[in-house]
Design a protein around this motif. Structure first.
Motif, PDB file in Angstrom:
ATOM      1  N   THR A 101     -27.479  -7.159 -43.512  1.00  0.00           N
ATOM      2  CA  THR A 101     -27.335  -8.026 -44.692  1.00  0.00           C
ATOM      3  C   THR A 101     -26.137  -8.961 -44.573  1.00  0.00           C
ATOM      4  OG1 THR A 101     -28.289  -6.261 -46.046  1.00  0.00           O
ATOM      5  CG2 THR A 101     -27.201  -8.066 -47.212  1.00  0.00           C
ATOM      6  N   ALA A 102     -24.962  -8.410 -44.272  1.00  0.00           N
ATOM      7  CA  ALA A 102     -23.748  -9.226 -44.191  1.00  0.00           C
ATOM      8  C   ALA A 102     -23.828 -10.208 -43.020  1.00  0.00           C
ATOM      9  CB  ALA A 102     -22.517  -8.329 -44.053  1.00  0.00           C
ATOM     10  N   LEU A 103     -24.333  -9.732 -41.891  1.00  0.00           N
ATOM     11  CA  LEU A 103     -24.466 -10.603 -40.723  1.00  0.00           C
ATOM     12  C   LEU A 103     -25.384 -11.790 -41.017  1.00  0.00           C
ATOM     13  CD1 LEU A 103     -24.110 -11.200 -37.667  1.00  0.00           C
ATOM     14  CD2 LEU A 103     -26.076  -9.683 -37.279  1.00  0.00           C
ATOM     15  N   ASN A 104     -26.506 -11.529 -41.671  1.00  0.00           N
ATOM     16  CA  ASN A 104     -27.454 -12.597 -41.967  1.00  0.00           C
ATOM     17  C   ASN A 104     -26.930 -13.556 -43.031  1.00  0.00           C
ATOM     18  OD1 ASN A 104     -29.286 -11.650 -40.111  1.00  0.00           O
ATOM     19  ND2 ASN A 104     -30.447 -10.436 -41.581  1.00  0.00           N
ATOM     20  N   ARG A 105     -26.089 -13.049 -43.929  1.00  0.00           N
ATOM     21  CA  ARG A 105     -25.503 -13.935 -44.940  1.00  0.00           C
ATOM     22  C   ARG A 105     -24.621 -14.986 -44.266  1.00  0.00           C
ATOM     23  NH1 ARG A 105     -22.545 -10.481 -47.626  1.00  0.00           N
ATOM     24  NH2 ARG A 105     -24.313  -9.723 -48.866  1.00  0.00           N
ATOM     25  N   VAL A 106     -23.802 -14.544 -43.319  1.00  0.00           N
ATOM     26  CA  VAL A 106     -22.956 -15.487 -42.584  1.00  0.00           C
ATOM     27  C   VAL A 106     -23.815 -16.425 -41.748  1.00  0.00           C
ATOM     28  CG1 VAL A 106     -21.172 -15.697 -40.816  1.00  0.00           C
ATOM     29  CG2 VAL A 106     -20.998 -13.898 -42.530  1.00  0.00           C
ATOM     30  N   SER A 107     -24.862 -15.891 -41.133  1.00  0.00           N
ATOM     31  CA  SER A 107     -25.747 -16.713 -40.303  1.00  0.00           C
ATOM     32  C   SER A 107     -26.404 -17.821 -41.124  1.00  0.00           C
ATOM     33  CB  SER A 107     -26.813 -15.825 -39.660  1.00  0.00           C
ATOM     34  OG  SER A 107     -27.701 -16.591 -38.874  1.00  0.00           O
ATOM     35  N   ARG A 108     -26.876 -17.484 -42.305  1.00  0.00           N
ATOM     36  CA  ARG A 108     -27.521 -18.498 -43.151  1.00  0.00           C
ATOM     37  C   ARG A 108     -26.516 -19.533 -43.628  1.00  0.00           C
ATOM     38  NH1 ARG A 108     -30.727 -13.942 -44.743  1.00  0.00           N
ATOM     39  NH2 ARG A 108     -29.190 -13.364 -46.326  1.00  0.00           N
ATOM     40  N   THR A 109     -25.284 -19.078 -43.906  1.00  0.00           N
ATOM     41  CA  THR A 109     -24.247 -20.020 -44.325  1.00  0.00           C
ATOM     42  C   THR A 109     -23.957 -21.035 -43.241  1.00  0.00           C
ATOM     43  OG1 THR A 109     -23.224 -18.340 -45.733  1.00  0.00           O
ATOM     44  CG2 THR A 109     -21.868 -20.231 -45.155  1.00  0.00           C
TER      45      THR A 109
END
Length: 244
Positions: free
Chosen positions: A76-84
């Motif tokens: 979840t946290a990794l993908n949040r940064v990736s989408r940002t």
């Protein structure tokens, strides 16, 4: 010996040119063998699949889930940064964790103070609008900034909006905001105070007593909350007296 080849041409020399300054070399330290051994010992490969948008989201390979209990992974946290990063193509990489967006901080503070001024002036509906704007801005902080900063900002503005909702007679809205304050900053007695006030207006006195007692456990010397507890106890006693 310097000379020029024609009018308007700069003079120059055919002699030896000064050597260009050498760039300082940075010595790369070898990895600490003990730490390297710890990293290698703790490393375990994880099978992942890539998902939308544009194959930048990490998913478990078996079920294609972002968070999967069976595979024991949480991206979840990794993908949040990736989408940002995907939404900000000019941003090569996240800045250091201590970097704070000063423009966001200023916007949050300004809109909150505008809401406070409107609330004091009796323009509660407009104050709620400014508080809501401040909350929306605070929620826009990028995921790599310290979450504690956003929690502090949101808890303060939500507390103010809870008071404004209470003033407007929207006791459910006041209660919802107070609950949010407690979720963001549980040890802060103000959230429990706001919750108790909303519950009193809703005539849910037993719950109000629990809320104010919990708030007093964090700040035993708070006079305002102690007075409220006395009011709640008095109201509960009156209600008990009139029961058949």
């Amino acid at each position: 010996m310097s000379h020029s080849h024609g009018p308007g041409q700069p003079s120059h020399t055919h002699g030896p040119q000064p050597a260009a300054p050498q760039q300082p070399t940075v010595a790369i330290r070898p990895p600490d063998p003990v730490m390297q051994a710890v990293i290698e010992d703790s490393f375990s490969p994880v099978n992942i699949a890539l998902g939308a948008p544009d194959n930048v989201s990490a998913l478990c390979a078996s079920h294609r889930l972002e968070k999967c209990a069976d595979c024991d992974v949480d991206f979840t946290a990794l993908n949040r940064v990736s989408r940002t990063l995907l939404l900000n193509p000019n941003l090569r990489c996240p800045p250091p964790p201590q970097v704070v967006s000063q423009k966001l901080s200023q916007a949050i503070t300004v809109t909150k103070e505008e809401g406070n001024a409107l609330f004091k002036a009796g323009q509660t509906d407009k104050a709620i609008q400014r508080y809501s704007m401040s909350i929306n801005v605070a929620a826009q902080r990028p995921s790599w900034e310290a979450s504690q900063l956003m929690r502090e900002e949101l808890s303060t503005v939500l507390s103010n909006r809870s008071a404004a909702y209470l003033d407007m007679g929207d006791y459910i809205g006041a209660l919802v905001d107070a609950e949010a304050v407690i979720n963001f900053k549980r040890p802060w007695s103000k959230g429990h105070f706001r919750k108790a006030k909303a519950l009193m207006k809703l005539e849910r006195y037993y719950e109000a007593r629990e809320a104010i007692e919990l708030g007093l456990s964090f700040e035993p010397g708070n006079v305002e909350m102690s007075q409220m507890l006395s009011e709640i106890q008095s109201e509960l006693a009156k209600r008990a007296a009139v029961k058949p």
